[in-house]
Write a protein that holds these residues in place. Structure first.
Motif, PDB file in Angstrom:
ATOM      1  N   LEU A  33      98.286  31.327 -32.102  1.00  0.00           N
ATOM      2  CA  LEU A  33      98.107  30.792 -33.452  1.00  0.00           C
ATOM      3  C   LEU A  33      96.627  30.486 -33.707  1.00  0.00           C
ATOM      4  N   ALA A  34      95.957  29.963 -32.684  1.00  0.00           N
ATOM      5  CA  ALA A  34      94.516  29.716 -32.825  1.00  0.00           C
ATOM      6  C   ALA A  34      93.790  31.021 -33.139  1.00  0.00           C
ATOM      7  N   HIS A  35      94.201  32.106 -32.470  1.00  0.00           N
ATOM      8  CA  HIS A  35      93.580  33.412 -32.717  1.00  0.00           C
ATOM      9  C   HIS A  35      93.821  33.850 -34.158  1.00  0.00           C
ATOM     10  N   LEU A  36      95.058  33.679 -34.623  1.00  0.00           N
ATOM     11  CA  LEU A  36      95.375  34.101 -35.993  1.00  0.00           C
ATOM     12  C   LEU A  36      94.559  33.298 -37.009  1.00  0.00           C
ATOM     13  N   PRO A 341      81.173  34.602 -40.236  1.00  0.00           N
ATOM     14  CA  PRO A 341      80.940  35.186 -38.905  1.00  0.00           C
ATOM     15  C   PRO A 341      82.202  35.848 -38.372  1.00  0.00           C
ATOM     16  N   SER A 342      82.020  36.702 -37.375  1.00  0.00           N
ATOM     17  CA  SER A 342      83.182  37.413 -36.838  1.00  0.00           C
ATOM     18  C   SER A 342      84.100  36.432 -36.108  1.00  0.00           C
ATOM     19  N   PRO A 343      85.394  36.641 -36.213  1.00  0.00           N
ATOM     20  CA  PRO A 343      86.332  35.772 -35.496  1.00  0.00           C
ATOM     21  C   PRO A 343      86.098  35.807 -33.992  1.00  0.00           C
ATOM     22  N   GLU A 344      85.706  36.972 -33.456  1.00  0.00           N
ATOM     23  CA  GLU A 344      85.469  37.074 -32.014  1.00  0.00           C
ATOM     24  C   GLU A 344      84.359  36.118 -31.583  1.00  0.00           C
ATOM     25  N   TYR A 345      83.308  36.068 -32.365  1.00  0.00           N
ATOM     26  CA  TYR A 345      82.190  35.177 -32.049  1.00  0.00           C
ATOM     27  C   TYR A 345      82.660  33.715 -32.079  1.00  0.00           C
ATOM     28  N   ALA A 372      87.298  15.967 -38.465  1.00  0.00           N
ATOM     29  CA  ALA A 372      87.673  16.241 -37.070  1.00  0.00           C
ATOM     30  C   ALA A 372      89.101  15.803 -36.791  1.00  0.00           C
ATOM     31  N   ARG A 373      89.648  14.899 -37.582  1.00  0.00           N
ATOM     32  CA  ARG A 373      91.069  14.553 -37.471  1.00  0.00           C
ATOM     33  C   ARG A 373      91.913  15.654 -38.116  1.00  0.00           C
ATOM     34  N   CYS A 374      91.523  16.080 -39.294  1.00  0.00           N
ATOM     35  CA  CYS A 374      92.309  17.059 -40.057  1.00  0.00           C
ATOM     36  C   CYS A 374      92.340  18.413 -39.362  1.00  0.00           C
ATOM     37  N   GLN A 375      91.162  18.929 -39.009  1.00  0.00           N
ATOM     38  CA  GLN A 375      91.025  20.174 -38.242  1.00  0.00           C
ATOM     39  C   GLN A 375      91.373  21.439 -39.004  1.00  0.00           C
ATOM     40  N   ALA A 376      91.675  21.357 -40.295  1.00  0.00           N
ATOM     41  CA  ALA A 376      92.137  22.551 -41.008  1.00  0.00           C
ATOM     42  C   ALA A 376      91.051  23.616 -41.149  1.00  0.00           C
ATOM     43  N   CYS A 377      89.784  23.242 -41.022  1.00  0.00           N
ATOM     44  CA  CYS A 377      88.703  24.218 -41.223  1.00  0.00           C
ATOM     45  C   CYS A 377      88.274  24.907 -39.933  1.00  0.00           C
ATOM     46  N   SER A 378      88.969  24.631 -38.827  1.00  0.00           N
ATOM     47  CA  SER A 378      88.621  25.224 -37.539  1.00  0.00           C
ATOM     48  C   SER A 378      89.898  25.444 -36.752  1.00  0.00           C
ATOM     49  N   ALA A 379      89.841  26.331 -35.772  1.00  0.00           N
ATOM     50  CA  ALA A 379      90.994  26.510 -34.887  1.00  0.00           C
ATOM     51  C   ALA A 379      90.815  25.737 -33.584  1.00  0.00           C
ATOM     52  N   MET A 380      89.802  24.896 -33.526  1.00  0.00           N
ATOM     53  CA  MET A 380      89.504  24.203 -32.263  1.00  0.00           C
ATOM     54  C   MET A 380      90.699  23.443 -31.706  1.00  0.00           C
ATOM     55  N   SER A 381      91.321  22.616 -32.536  1.00  0.00           N
ATOM     56  CA  SER A 381      92.335  21.703 -31.992  1.00  0.00           C
ATOM     57  C   SER A 381      93.546  22.464 -31.473  1.00  0.00           C
ATOM     58  N   LEU A 382      93.776  23.668 -31.999  1.00  0.00           N
ATOM     59  CA  LEU A 382      94.923  24.447 -31.531  1.00  0.00           C
ATOM     60  C   LEU A 382      94.719  24.923 -30.100  1.00  0.00           C
ATOM     61  N   LEU A 383      93.475  24.878 -29.631  1.00  0.00           N
ATOM     62  CA  LEU A 383      93.196  25.283 -28.259  1.00  0.00           C
ATOM     63  C   LEU A 383      93.201  24.112 -27.293  1.00  0.00           C
ATOM     64  N   GLU A 384      93.262  22.906 -27.847  1.00  0.00           N
ATOM     65  CA  GLU A 384      93.159  21.747 -26.958  1.00  0.00           C
ATOM     66  C   GLU A 384      94.297  21.698 -25.952  1.00  0.00           C
ATOM     67  N   GLY A 385      95.458  22.206 -26.369  1.00  0.00           N
ATOM     68  CA  GLY A 385      96.592  22.196 -25.457  1.00  0.00           C
ATOM     69  C   GLY A 385      96.657  23.425 -24.582  1.00  0.00           C
ATOM     70  N   SER A 386      95.664  24.301 -24.675  1.00  0.00           N
ATOM     71  CA  SER A 386      95.700  25.567 -23.948  1.00  0.00           C
ATOM     72  C   SER A 386      94.819  25.552 -22.707  1.00  0.00           C
ATOM     73  N   SER A 387      94.320  24.365 -22.350  1.00  0.00           N
ATOM     74  CA  SER A 387      93.461  24.279 -21.170  1.00  0.00           C
ATOM     75  C   SER A 387      94.293  23.896 -19.954  1.00  0.00           C
ATOM     76  N   PRO A 396      93.639  35.119 -26.025  1.00  0.00           N
ATOM     77  CA  PRO A 396      93.906  36.537 -25.936  1.00  0.00           C
ATOM     78  C   PRO A 396      92.630  37.302 -25.607  1.00  0.00           C
ATOM     79  N   LEU A 397      92.770  38.427 -24.922  1.00  0.00           N
ATOM     80  CA  LEU A 397      91.610  39.277 -24.685  1.00  0.00           C
ATOM     81  C   LEU A 397      91.117  39.801 -26.015  1.00  0.00           C
ATOM     82  N   LEU A 398      89.803  39.932 -26.116  1.00  0.00           N
ATOM     83  CA  LEU A 398      89.223  40.303 -27.393  1.00  0.00           C
ATOM     84  C   LEU A 398      88.717  41.723 -27.372  1.00  0.00           C
ATOM     85  N   SER A 399      88.720  42.330 -28.539  1.00  0.00           N
ATOM     86  CA  SER A 399      88.155  43.660 -28.691  1.00  0.00           C
ATOM     87  C   SER A 399      86.696  43.535 -29.111  1.00  0.00           C
TER      88      SER A 399
END
Ligand code: SF4
Length: 401
Positions: A33-36, A341-345, A372-387, A396-399
């Protein structure tokens, strides 16, 4: 007094199907979901349905607002480059979906027009000209003018003068107005916090004390946590006075950790200097506590990624939350012709910052109020649980294409 229109549904049920980070039970907060969402924030989303959006305002703007698989997200919808996005928001028999080349990727729920937008003050100012609901956060630019706007100091990404020029807001909101609107936003639309920013004033406090007075009024009227945002004041003791007014969080935004880019895109901020921001953050963390001080870090302005990551980590070491977001080229800003900017970056930077935050014990869940509470403008918080336990984040692997 405003008149509250009769409604059939419960007060406070509002615009809030899910909340990033905090209401994750049953929601798919994963790297996919963070990737999307990173993809959508980079390419934009073509919309086949009416969608509430934010255009103009202080800082980086241009955002359609929606919930994707229950998570708040803002994505570009109106910029020219969005026409070429492979992603489209489409109506379904029940609800909405995000599609790419005919494949359904996620459910979506467009942000509904808030009920409090139908109200106005006793002297006839519509509430929506005083504050807007950004998904579940009440947001306002309390002084819609800036000492830097329209001169050589104007921040290149900013659109603060655009909203004022087209009549979508008023130049100055009073604490009383904001408190009145906040009560309605909480009761009618379920606002969970307030995010108040200001154009910079030509005074030594840079507008910090006025926006804090506004925040104090909102907090006292509603009990909602409040973030106020301002430039580093000349006298850092002003930060303690802001704390004494009872707001919960502050945003002091350096925008980039690359000094050459800062000089080019925000000359006045460059005069404060990146170390000037660190000094202000140190004072602010002492006043508000670790995790309650944040800074925007905008990607896609030509910055050096190594300086960006190093700056974020130095801020994190101090207890500051670096809210890393992609540039939203805002119509009417000096950067309106740029691409996001590119999503990959962006993913690459998130991947290097989020585990460091997690290892330091910081996260969106610990921030009381604001961006930073809302987080809607970034995918950062969706990765917090992925560590994992070592602080590594799986993505995901990137192209490279
Ligand atoms: S300081 Fe820069 S970003 Fe903030 S309102 Fe002024 S021009 Fe916009």
């Amino acid at each position: 007094m405003a008149e509250i229109p009769a409604r059939s549904s419960q007060p406070g049920s509002g615009n809030r199907p899910g909340v990033n980070g905090s209401a994750g039970a049953g929601l798919r907060a994963d790297a996919g979901l963070a990737h999307l969402i990173t993809e959508l924030q980079g390419h934009g989303l073509r919309v086949e349905v009416p969608l509430e959006s934010r255009q103009g305002g202080a800082g980086p703007a241009d955002a359609g607002m929606l919930w994707i698989d229950g998570f708040a997200a803002t994505v570009p919808t109106s910029a020219e480059y969005v026409r070429n996005s492979p992603y489209v928001l489409r109506a379904e028999d029940e609800g909405w979906g995000v599609y790419r080349e005919g494949e359904r990727l996620a459910s979506a729920e467009p942000f509904q027009r808030p009920r409090f937008y139908d109200l106005s003050t006793a002297d006839g100012i519509p509430y929506w000209q005083i504050a807007l609901l950004h998904l579940d956060s009440l947001a306002s630019t309390v002084i819609q003018t800036c000492a830097y706007w329209g001169n050589a100091d104007q921040c290149a990404f900013c659109g603060i003068g655009v909203t004022l020029a087209n009549g979508r807001t008023i130049a100055k909101k009073t604490p009383q107005m904001l408190a009145e609107v906040a009560v309605a936003a909480k009761e009618l639309d379920g606002a969970v916090d307030a995010t108040l920013t200001t154009g910079t004033t030509a005074t030594p406090d840079k507008g910090a004390l006025y926006v804090a007075r506004c925040g104090q009024a909102v907090h006292e009227a509603t009990g909602l946590p409040v973030e106020v945002q301002f430039e580093p004041p000349a006298d850092l003791a002003v930060i303690d006075r802001v704390r004494d007014m009872g707001v919960q969080s502050v945003g002091i935004h350096v925008e980039t950790f690359d000094p050459q880019v800062l000089a080019r895109i925000a000359p006045a901020k460059a005069r404060t200097g990146i170390d000037g921001y660190f000094r202000a953050w140190e004072r602010a963390v002492a006043a508000f506590g670790e995790g309650q001080v944040s800074t925007y870090v905008i990607l896609g302005m030509g910055e050096d990624p190594e300086l960006t990551v190093a700056g974020c980590r130095r801020a994190i070491d101090m207890g500051v939350y670096p809210f890393v977001v992609p540039l939203r080229p805002t119509v009417g800003s000096l950067m309106e012709d740029l691409m996001a900017p590119s999503p990959e970056y962006c993913e690459t930077i998130y991947r290097r910052v989020v585990p460091y935050l997690t290892a330091r014990g910081l996260g969106a869940h610990g921030v009381a109020a604001g961006c930073a509470r809302c987080q809607a403008c970034s995918a950062m918080s969706l990765l917090e649980g992925s560590s994992d336990a070592d602080g590594r984040t799986y993505l995901p692997l990137l192209s490279n294409r």
